[in-house]
Design an enzyme around this catalytic site. Structure first.
Site, short mmCIF file in Angstrom:
data_model
loop_
_atom_site.label_atom_id
_atom_site.label_comp_id
_atom_site.label_asym_id
_atom_site.label_seq_id
_atom_site.Cartn_x
_atom_site.Cartn_y
_atom_site.Cartn_z
CD GLU A 1 -2.99 -1.24 0.45
OE1 GLU A 1 -3.09 -0.22 -0.37
OE2 GLU A 1 -3.72 -2.07 0.60
CB CYS B 1 -1.84 7.32 1.63
SG CYS B 1 -2.97 6.42 2.26
CD GLU C 1 3.00 10.13 -0.92
OE1 GLU C 1 3.93 9.41 -0.98
OE2 GLU C 1 1.87 9.67 -0.59
#
Ligand code: NAD
Length: 492
Positions: free
Chosen positions: A260, A293, A391
């Site tokens: 993940e 996230c 990110e």
């Protein structure tokens, strides 16, 4: 490196053991690492710094405990998991306070949302193992196919710091419910609540060795765990570069991995959107100081409403209160660590140097200093630039305008990530035409962060490998088996 002194530290009035938990015993290491609070930089304690030796011990303990745990009837395993959930609920304020001190997340969120979900993780997967995990038998030319989910062995679990106990228990609970035993290596910036969970597991009567905890750094304890030949599964939540190194280490043993990973999710505001709703949803992307996230950090707004949206968004964002996460009136707390704060600042500074405009924020909060990064909005960034593709994992949103659906989709799908997306629209058919073509594991339409453990969760493209939740978690942790029984050969 200092040598370990005291086993327990007191954090927010709660006694926390700083050692590993292996085979039902507390185990010290020769060296420790310092753990500080992001709220004010205060020292929380020295934590045992594990490496290959402690990982060997923990995997051996988990392997020893596996046969009896796997053989235990599912309902008995589930009863123990439900007792863990009871104790999490009993100790909820302690867990919430310690987590807030350790990672700087809002205390009110930890009390109301995060820690109740920790308990729910155990209850949900216990229930699923007992009541939901079945596949109807089916016939093939008179033969019966029977599908079962068998315990597979030891699972190595590696977790990040942004929601430490919630994310760890999202792996621990289904792994234990599936009959596996586990070794957890939590993030070094947030080691404390995992240690409280070890106490809870012991108090709930979980047999020794079923849950093991090794504290330490990723490149030491983490790397030793994922390279260990005694593992049957690796489940990792964290960044893409770490996942790549874990995949390489796991390849030698062909250990199955679930990943993940990060995201760069879009929040798409269509021309027919309710602007107030869109602005409210966009501001929610600052939750947990942007360290989520799933955050839809790229605001993609139809050009016809972009100015109105920007005004509504900035008005709402300006009313956010930044401060001590223990204060119930605080909306945004600090970043987790100085290293992470500098990383975020670096992204914003480079974006500005590349010609983007900092429309809001972009610096440390002038009144609070420390690790409090102000909610930031970046505009006019060049297509393909770092701030639009990498990110940031902080309270930094970008805003881009689009003219057509085609352009919105091209922008939305135009990164290497595919974790989530938010779509805001007043027209169901229009929203559906967009969601159908988005590449993302989870899409929210006119909402954000509505989560159900029955649903699959995970990322497409570089945002992950595999899915968690409901059956998907068991499909990963278990050895799925099909037994085909012939109609003939029986002596009855
Ligand atoms: P990270 O990859 O730096 O660290 C995560 C964990 O991996 C830590 O426990 C760390 O000690 C360990 N680790 C580091 N190097 C290792 C190695 N070589 N071998 C084994 N373990 C190692 O990530 P982070 O900074 O802690 O977390 C932030 C990242 O996590 C972001 O990218 C975020 O998007 C992602 N994340 C994803 C989800 C999701 O569900 N998709 C949820 C939360 C966070």
């Amino acid at each position: 490196m200092t040598s370990i002194d005291l086993a327990d530290v007191t954090v927010a009035g709660v006694s926390v053991d700083t050692r590993h938990y292996i085979g039902g015993r507390r185990v010290a290491s020769e060296t420790t690492f310092a753990n500080t609070s992001p709220i004010d930089g205060s020292e929380l304690g020295n934590i045992a710094r594990g490496g290959a030796d402690e990982i060997d011990l923990a995997v051996a303990a988990a392997r020893d405990a596996f046969p009896a745990w796997a053989a235990m009837p599912t309902a008995e395993r589930a009863a123990i998991l439900n007792r863990i959930a009871d104790l999490v609920e009993e100790r909820l304020p302690e867990l919430a306070n310690v987590e807030t001190m350790d990672n700087g997340g809002l205390l009110r969120s930890n009390l109301r949302g995060v820690m109740p979900r920790v308990a729910h993780n155990f209850r949900f997967f216990a229930d699923w193992a007992v009541n939901q995990l079945r596949h109807d038998d089916f016939e093939t030319r008179g033969h019966t196919n029977h599908v079962s989910w068998d315990p597979s062995g030891v699972a190595g679990l590696i977790t990040p710091w942004n929601a430490p106990l919630m994310l760890a228990t999202w792996k621990i609970a289904p792994a234990l419910a599936a009959g596996d035993t586990v070794v957890l290596k939590p993030a070094e910036w947030t080691p404390l609540t995992a240690s409280l969970l070890a106490d809870i597991c012991a108090d709930a009567g979980l047999p020794d060795g079923v849950f093991n905890l090794v504290q330490g750094f990723g490149r030491e304890a983490g790397a030793a765990l994922v390279a260990h030949p005694g593992l049957r599964r690796i489940s990792f939540t964290g960044s893409v570069p770490t996942a790549k190194s874990i995949a390489r280490a796991a390849a030698d043993n062909l250990t199955p991995c679930s990943f993940e990973l990060g995201g760069k999710s879009p929040c798409i505001v269509l021309a027919d959107a309710d602007i107030e709703l869109a602005a409210a949803l966009a501001v929610e992307q600052y939750d947990n100081a942007g360290q989520v996230c799933l955050s839809g950090t790229r605001l993609l707004v139809h050009e016809s409403i972009a100015d109105d949206f920007a005004a509504a968004f900035q008005a709402k964002a300006a009313s956010l209160r930044q401060g001590d996460p223990r204060d119930p009136d605080t909306d945004i707390g600090p970043q987790v660590h100085a290293v992470h704060f500098d990383r975020i600042k670096g992204f914003v500074d480079r974006a500005e140097a590349d010609g983007a405009s900092i429309l809001m924020g972009g610096t440390a909060n002038a009144d609070l200093g420390g690790l409090y990064f102000t909610p930031t909005l970046v505009g006019d960034a060049a297509r393909g630039s770092e701030i639009l593709t990498q990110e940031v994992f902080g309270p930094v949103l970008t805003m881009q305008r689009f003219a057509t659906d085609e352009e919105a989709l091209e922008l939305a799908n135009g990164t290497e990530f595919g974790l989530a997306a938010v779509v805001v629209s007043g027209d169901r058919a229009h929203a559906a035409a967009i969601t159908e073509r988005l590449v993302a594991g989870t899409i929210w339409v006119n909402c954000f962060f509505v989560r159900d453990l029955r649903a699959p969760f995970g990322g497409s493209k570089k945002s992950g490998v595999g899915r968690e939740g409901g059956t998907w978690s068991f499909d990963f942790y278990a050895d799925v088996k099909n037994t085909v029984v012939a109609p003939h050969g029986w002596k009855e």
